[in-house]
Every structure is written in C-alpha cells, then in structure tokens.
Write a protein that holds these residues in place. Structure first.
Motif, PDB file in Angstrom:
ATOM      1  N   SER A 156      15.658   5.641  10.840  1.00 16.85           N
ATOM      2  CA  SER A 156      14.481   4.847  11.207  1.00 16.85           C
ATOM      3  C   SER A 156      13.416   5.699  11.893  1.00 16.85           C
ATOM      4  O   SER A 156      12.235   5.602  11.565  1.00 16.85           O
ATOM      5  N   SER A 157      13.832   6.521  12.859  1.00 17.91           N
ATOM      6  CA  SER A 157      12.863   7.318  13.615  1.00 17.91           C
ATOM      7  C   SER A 157      12.139   8.316  12.721  1.00 17.91           C
ATOM      8  O   SER A 157      10.916   8.479  12.800  1.00 17.91           O
ATOM      9  N   VAL A 158      12.869   8.969  11.829  1.00 16.77           N
ATOM     10  CA  VAL A 158      12.268   9.970  10.936  1.00 16.77           C
ATOM     11  C   VAL A 158      11.385   9.301   9.882  1.00 16.77           C
ATOM     12  O   VAL A 158      10.217   9.680   9.699  1.00 16.77           O
ATOM     13  N   ALA A 159      11.934   8.295   9.189  1.00 11.84           N
ATOM     14  CA  ALA A 159      11.200   7.667   8.088  1.00 11.84           C
ATOM     15  C   ALA A 159       9.933   6.961   8.564  1.00 11.84           C
ATOM     16  O   ALA A 159       8.858   7.122   7.975  1.00 11.84           O
ATOM     17  N   PHE A 160      10.048   6.172   9.628  1.00 18.59           N
ATOM     18  CA  PHE A 160       8.885   5.426  10.108  1.00 18.59           C
ATOM     19  C   PHE A 160       7.780   6.335  10.640  1.00 18.59           C
ATOM     20  O   PHE A 160       6.597   6.107  10.376  1.00 18.59           O
ATOM     21  N   SER A 161       8.157   7.383  11.388  1.00 20.51           N
ATOM     22  CA  SER A 161       7.129   8.268  11.946  1.00 20.51           C
ATOM     23  C   SER A 161       6.426   9.057  10.846  1.00 20.51           C
ATOM     24  O   SER A 161       5.198   9.190  10.858  1.00 20.51           O
ATOM     25  N   LEU A 162       7.183   9.567   9.872  1.00 20.28           N
ATOM     26  CA  LEU A 162       6.576  10.320   8.771  1.00 20.28           C
ATOM     27  C   LEU A 162       5.704   9.414   7.903  1.00 20.28           C
ATOM     28  O   LEU A 162       4.600   9.791   7.485  1.00 20.28           O
ATOM     29  N   TRP A 163       6.189   8.200   7.635  1.00 16.20           N
ATOM     30  CA  TRP A 163       5.429   7.261   6.792  1.00 16.20           C
ATOM     31  C   TRP A 163       4.124   6.856   7.485  1.00 16.20           C
ATOM     32  O   TRP A 163       3.068   6.788   6.855  1.00 16.20           O
ATOM     33  N   ASN A 164       4.205   6.598   8.789  1.00 17.32           N
ATOM     34  CA  ASN A 164       3.003   6.228   9.536  1.00 17.32           C
ATOM     35  C   ASN A 164       1.993   7.378   9.597  1.00 17.32           C
ATOM     36  O   ASN A 164       0.784   7.149   9.613  1.00 17.32           O
ATOM     37  N   LEU A 165       2.490   8.607   9.618  1.00 16.64           N
ATOM     38  CA  LEU A 165       1.597   9.770   9.574  1.00 16.64           C
ATOM     39  C   LEU A 165       0.870   9.834   8.228  1.00 16.64           C
ATOM     40  O   LEU A 165      -0.326  10.124   8.171  1.00 16.64           O
ATOM     41  N   LEU A 166       1.601   9.570   7.155  1.00  9.45           N
ATOM     42  CA  LEU A 166       0.985   9.569   5.828  1.00  9.45           C
ATOM     43  C   LEU A 166      -0.075   8.470   5.731  1.00  9.45           C
ATOM     44  O   LEU A 166      -1.160   8.680   5.178  1.00  9.45           O
ATOM     45  N   LEU A 167       0.223   7.291   6.285  1.00  9.37           N
ATOM     46  CA  LEU A 167      -0.727   6.178   6.242  1.00  9.37           C
ATOM     47  C   LEU A 167      -1.951   6.443   7.121  1.00  9.37           C
ATOM     48  O   LEU A 167      -3.052   5.974   6.827  1.00  9.37           O
ATOM     49  N   LYS A 168      -1.742   7.209   8.187  1.00  2.88           N
ATOM     50  CA  LYS A 168      -2.852   7.501   9.086  1.00  2.88           C
ATOM     51  C   LYS A 168      -3.938   8.317   8.392  1.00  2.88           C
ATOM     52  O   LYS A 168      -5.125   8.092   8.593  1.00  2.88           O
ATOM     53  N   TYR A 169      -3.524   9.270   7.557  1.00  3.06           N
ATOM     54  CA  TYR A 169      -4.478  10.205   6.960  1.00  3.06           C
ATOM     55  C   TYR A 169      -4.808   9.907   5.494  1.00  3.06           C
ATOM     56  O   TYR A 169      -5.588  10.620   4.881  1.00  3.06           O
ATOM     57  N   ASN A 170      -4.190   8.857   4.940  1.00  8.65           N
ATOM     58  CA  ASN A 170      -4.428   8.538   3.531  1.00  8.65           C
ATOM     59  C   ASN A 170      -4.623   7.041   3.350  1.00  8.65           C
ATOM     60  O   ASN A 170      -4.240   6.244   4.213  1.00  8.65           O
ATOM     61  N   LYS A 171      -5.190   6.642   2.213  1.00  5.84           N
ATOM     62  CA  LYS A 171      -5.300   5.227   1.892  1.00  5.84           C
ATOM     63  C   LYS A 171      -3.905   4.672   1.603  1.00  5.84           C
ATOM     64  O   LYS A 171      -2.980   5.416   1.255  1.00  5.84           O
ATOM     65  N   VAL A 172      -3.762   3.363   1.732  1.00  6.21           N
ATOM     66  CA  VAL A 172      -2.452   2.721   1.547  1.00  6.21           C
ATOM     67  C   VAL A 172      -1.905   2.966   0.142  1.00  6.21           C
ATOM     68  O   VAL A 172      -0.734   3.289  -0.039  1.00  6.21           O
ATOM     69  N   GLY A 173      -2.765   2.829  -0.886  1.00  8.21           N
ATOM     70  CA  GLY A 173      -2.330   2.934  -2.275  1.00  8.21           C
ATOM     71  C   GLY A 173      -1.644   4.226  -2.650  1.00  8.21           C
ATOM     72  O   GLY A 173      -0.503   4.221  -3.143  1.00  8.21           O
ATOM     73  N   PRO A 174      -2.283   5.402  -2.448  1.00  9.07           N
ATOM     74  CA  PRO A 174      -1.680   6.675  -2.841  1.00  9.07           C
ATOM     75  C   PRO A 174      -0.346   6.966  -2.162  1.00  9.07           C
ATOM     76  O   PRO A 174       0.474   7.713  -2.694  1.00  9.07           O
ATOM     77  N   VAL A 175      -0.134   6.390  -0.979  1.00 12.01           N
ATOM     78  CA  VAL A 175       1.141   6.595  -0.280  1.00 12.01           C
ATOM     79  C   VAL A 175       2.176   5.591  -0.789  1.00 12.01           C
ATOM     80  O   VAL A 175       3.309   5.949  -1.114  1.00 12.01           O
ATOM     81  N   SER A 176       1.755   4.322  -0.888  1.00 10.66           N
ATOM     82  CA  SER A 176       2.682   3.255  -1.292  1.00 10.66           C
ATOM     83  C   SER A 176       3.185   3.405  -2.721  1.00 10.66           C
ATOM     84  O   SER A 176       4.191   2.814  -3.090  1.00 10.66           O
ATOM     85  N   VAL A 177       2.480   4.194  -3.541  1.00 14.28           N
ATOM     86  CA  VAL A 177       2.909   4.388  -4.928  1.00 14.28           C
ATOM     87  C   VAL A 177       4.325   4.947  -4.999  1.00 14.28           C
ATOM     88  O   VAL A 177       5.071   4.685  -5.930  1.00 14.28           O
ATOM     89  N   PHE A 178       4.723   5.689  -3.967  1.00 19.69           N
ATOM     90  CA  PHE A 178       6.055   6.296  -3.962  1.00 19.69           C
ATOM     91  C   PHE A 178       7.153   5.294  -3.633  1.00 19.69           C
ATOM     92  O   PHE A 178       8.340   5.609  -3.754  1.00 19.69           O
ATOM     93  N   ASN A 179       6.765   4.095  -3.230  1.00 19.18           N
ATOM     94  CA  ASN A 179       7.758   3.068  -2.913  1.00 19.18           C
ATOM     95  C   ASN A 179       8.613   2.676  -4.108  1.00 19.18           C
ATOM     96  O   ASN A 179       9.657   2.040  -3.943  1.00 19.18           O
ATOM     97  N   PHE A 180       8.177   3.058  -5.319  1.00 18.89           N
ATOM     98  CA  PHE A 180       8.996   2.733  -6.497  1.00 18.89           C
ATOM     99  C   PHE A 180      10.337   3.456  -6.433  1.00 18.89           C
ATOM    100  O   PHE A 180      11.305   3.062  -7.088  1.00 18.89           O
ATOM    101  N   LEU A 181      10.410   4.513  -5.621  1.00 18.69           N
ATOM    102  CA  LEU A 181      11.651   5.283  -5.493  1.00 18.69           C
ATOM    103  C   LEU A 181      12.681   4.581  -4.608  1.00 18.69           C
ATOM    104  O   LEU A 181      13.890   4.784  -4.778  1.00 18.69           O
ATOM    105  N   THR A 182      12.211   3.745  -3.666  1.00 17.74           N
ATOM    106  CA  THR A 182      13.142   3.106  -2.728  1.00 17.74           C
ATOM    107  C   THR A 182      14.180   2.232  -3.427  1.00 17.74           C
ATOM    108  O   THR A 182      15.383   2.370  -3.158  1.00 17.74           O
ATOM    109  N   PRO A 183      13.778   1.314  -4.331  1.00 15.40           N
ATOM    110  CA  PRO A 183      14.808   0.524  -5.024  1.00 15.40           C
ATOM    111  C   PRO A 183      15.716   1.372  -5.901  1.00 15.40           C
ATOM    112  O   PRO A 183      16.901   1.068  -6.058  1.00 15.40           O
TER     113      PRO A 183
END
Length: 319
Positions: free
Chosen positions: A240-267
């Motif tokens: 949780s600590s690693v994933a959430f902090s890294l993901w929030n860093l990506l969202l901070k510097y990028n638009k939601v779409g280009p980052v969220s596109v990788f969510n297809f890998l989670t399932p």
C-alpha cells in the motif's frame, strides 16, 4: 523540478505504473490468504476491518517515517490541510477498503480483480466533469462501454445463461472502485500544495486507525499472529505505501488519462496471481472474454489520441 522531469518521462511512467498495478493485483490473493492465516471467518466483518486497519496504519506510519527522514515536514500542517487529510483518509482508505474487504470475502479473487477495474471507468467519467482538459470523446465512451460489458459477462455462469450478482460481494467491490476514483481525484488536488509522501502517509494512517476503531467497537479482533501471517501483513502494508505514493506522484505530474491507461494491467495481474496462489479457475470462457473486454476497455478509455500536428512534430524530430 527534478521529480517532475523524472515522473513525466514516458519510460519511467510505464515502469512505475506497471509496478503499481502488479502490487495492487497481488493484493487480491494476499488479502484472501490473510483471512485464512489470521483465522478470520467469512462472516466476521469487524475482524476484517481490524485486519485492514492494521495494514493501512502500518503502511501510513512507514511512509511518514520515511518522509521525515528525507527532511519533509510531517507535523507542520495547517488546520485546513489537516481537515483535508482527514477527509482523504476517510474516502481513500476507510470507505474504500471497508467495502473492498467485505466484498472480497464474498466473491472470488478472479471476479474481484475484474470487477474492481470499474475504478478506471469511474475515473474517466468523473474527470470529464472535473477537468476541462480531460473530456469524454468517442474513443473513451466506447472503451467504457466495452469495459462494462466485460464486467457484466464475468457475473454470468460458465454457459453464459444464468446471471449471478451478490451485492455484498461484487456490488461492494464496484462501490470500492468508485470510492477509489473519488479519492484519487481528491488526492491529486491535495498534492498540488502538499508533499505526495506526506499526503499518502496521513491518508493511509488516519483511514487505517478509523478502520481499526470501527472494527474493535463492533467486536472485531485479530489474534493469530505467526511468522507467516505477520510477514503477509507487512507485505500488504508495504504494498500500500509503495503503490499509493508512486501512483499519487504520477498523478501529480500527469493527466489522469495517460496514467490510468495502465490500470488494464491490474485485473490481468490479479486474475493470474489469484489462479496461482488461490487455485482459482481462470480458464472458463466467461473469465477470459471478460478479462479481454475489460483490459481493452481500460486501454481505449485512457489512451490519448495523437493529433496530426503531434505526428508531424515527431516525424521532424526523427529526421
């Protein structure tokens, strides 16, 4: 500025986003295994909340300790930011995982992995109403529709004739996914004025403490600490600590779409790891069809189109 340069690099975004999705995918079998290792029965919801609270409280403390070691001011927080962090903790941790832990106990890891992907479609739809530069278009709409069809298919029987949907199982996973989307957007707003690690640490810690409190009040207890169960709990906390902090860093510097596109890998990771560690069957036609549709939908909903002008610029750079 250095962080911005690193976290907007496309190769780095790909690596970090993939790592986050792998970690989140591993949570499905890890949490279900935790129920067994800590002897938490299916109907013991309060103990599940205590288990979840321990995980996120530890995760938050880990992040806050690391943040302080790196010279970040973790106690110098304004009253307004304190209230914002409290709200984020309730949304992103308490509410999300209250529904997630209960839902996961009432359905399989494979179904949970696929159902939870609705977080991406919720994020795309919410972003349309919140951000002026992240509107819905035909491609995103089609992606959302395709993804939701996949989510529907996974709830059918193997012969695709009977529909099975448990509100306290699959329904709670969908609610958790929606709450995650709301929390991610709210967290993005906070990280504009506060350090990402501090924001993530406090949201996990405060949300985790509230989960423990709610669980204990209703009679929840987590007793069975062994070497194996303790290692699993620490892994879940680090996840949780690693994933959430890294993901929030990506969202901070990028638009939601280009980052969220990788969510297809989670399932995909969640389904594969659930099959490996829980022995669940992923080779039913409905699961494969649903996984393909959901992953394709996530990709379509978040992949940005390259304009003709951008193509011309890229061609000129390569000549």
């Amino acid at each position: 500025m250095k962080d911005k340069k690193i976290f907007t690099d496309k190769k780095f975004i790909t690596i970090i986003a993939t790592l986050c999705c792998l970690l989140w995918g591993s949570a499905y079998p890890a949490v279900k295994s935790g129920y067994e290792l800590f002897n938490i029965s299916t109907g013991d919801i309060p103990s599940k909340l205590v288990f979840a609270g321990y995980r996120f409280s530890i995760a938050g403390l880990i992040l806050l300790v690391i943040a302080q070691r790196y010279g970040k001011k973790i106690f110098n927080i304004s009253k307004k930011n304190t209230l914002d962090l409290f709200y984020l903790g309730i949304i992103q941790t308490t509410l999300q995982y209250l529904f997630f832990y209960i839902g996961l106990a009432n359905t399989t890891g494979v179904k949970s992995s696929i159902m939870n992907s609705t977080a991406t479609f919720s994020s795309v739809i919410l972003a349309h109403y919140i951000y002026k530069n992240d509107k819905l278009n035909v491609q995103k709409t089609v992606g959302c529709v395709v993804g939701f069809i996949g989510v529907m298919i996974v709830n059918f029987s193997s012969d695709l004739l009977n529909f099975s949907f448990n509100f306290s199982g699959e329904g709670f996973i969908i609610i958790a996914a929606f709450v995650f989307s709301v929390g991610a957007i709210y967290g993005k707003k906070l990280t504009k004025s506060m350090d990402v690690m501090v924001v993530t640490g406090y949201s996990l810690f405060l949300g985790g403490v509230i989960l423990v409190f709610i669980g204990v009040v209703f009679g929840g207890r987590v007793y069975h600490f062994t070497t194996t169960s303790s290692i699993l709990l620490i892994y879940l906390a680090l996840l949780s600590s690693v994933a959430f902090s890294l993901w929030n860093l990506l969202l901070k510097y990028n638009k939601v779409g280009p980052v969220s596109v990788f969510n297809f890998l989670t399932p995909i990771f969640g389904v594969i790891l659930s099959a490996i560690f829980l022995g669940e069957n992923i080779f039913e036609y409905k699961n494969i069809i649903a996984l393909v549709l959901v992953s394709s939908g996530i990709w379509m909903a978040n992949k940005e189109k390259v304009s003709n002008h951008q193509n011309i610029v890229k061609v000129k750079k390569t000549v």
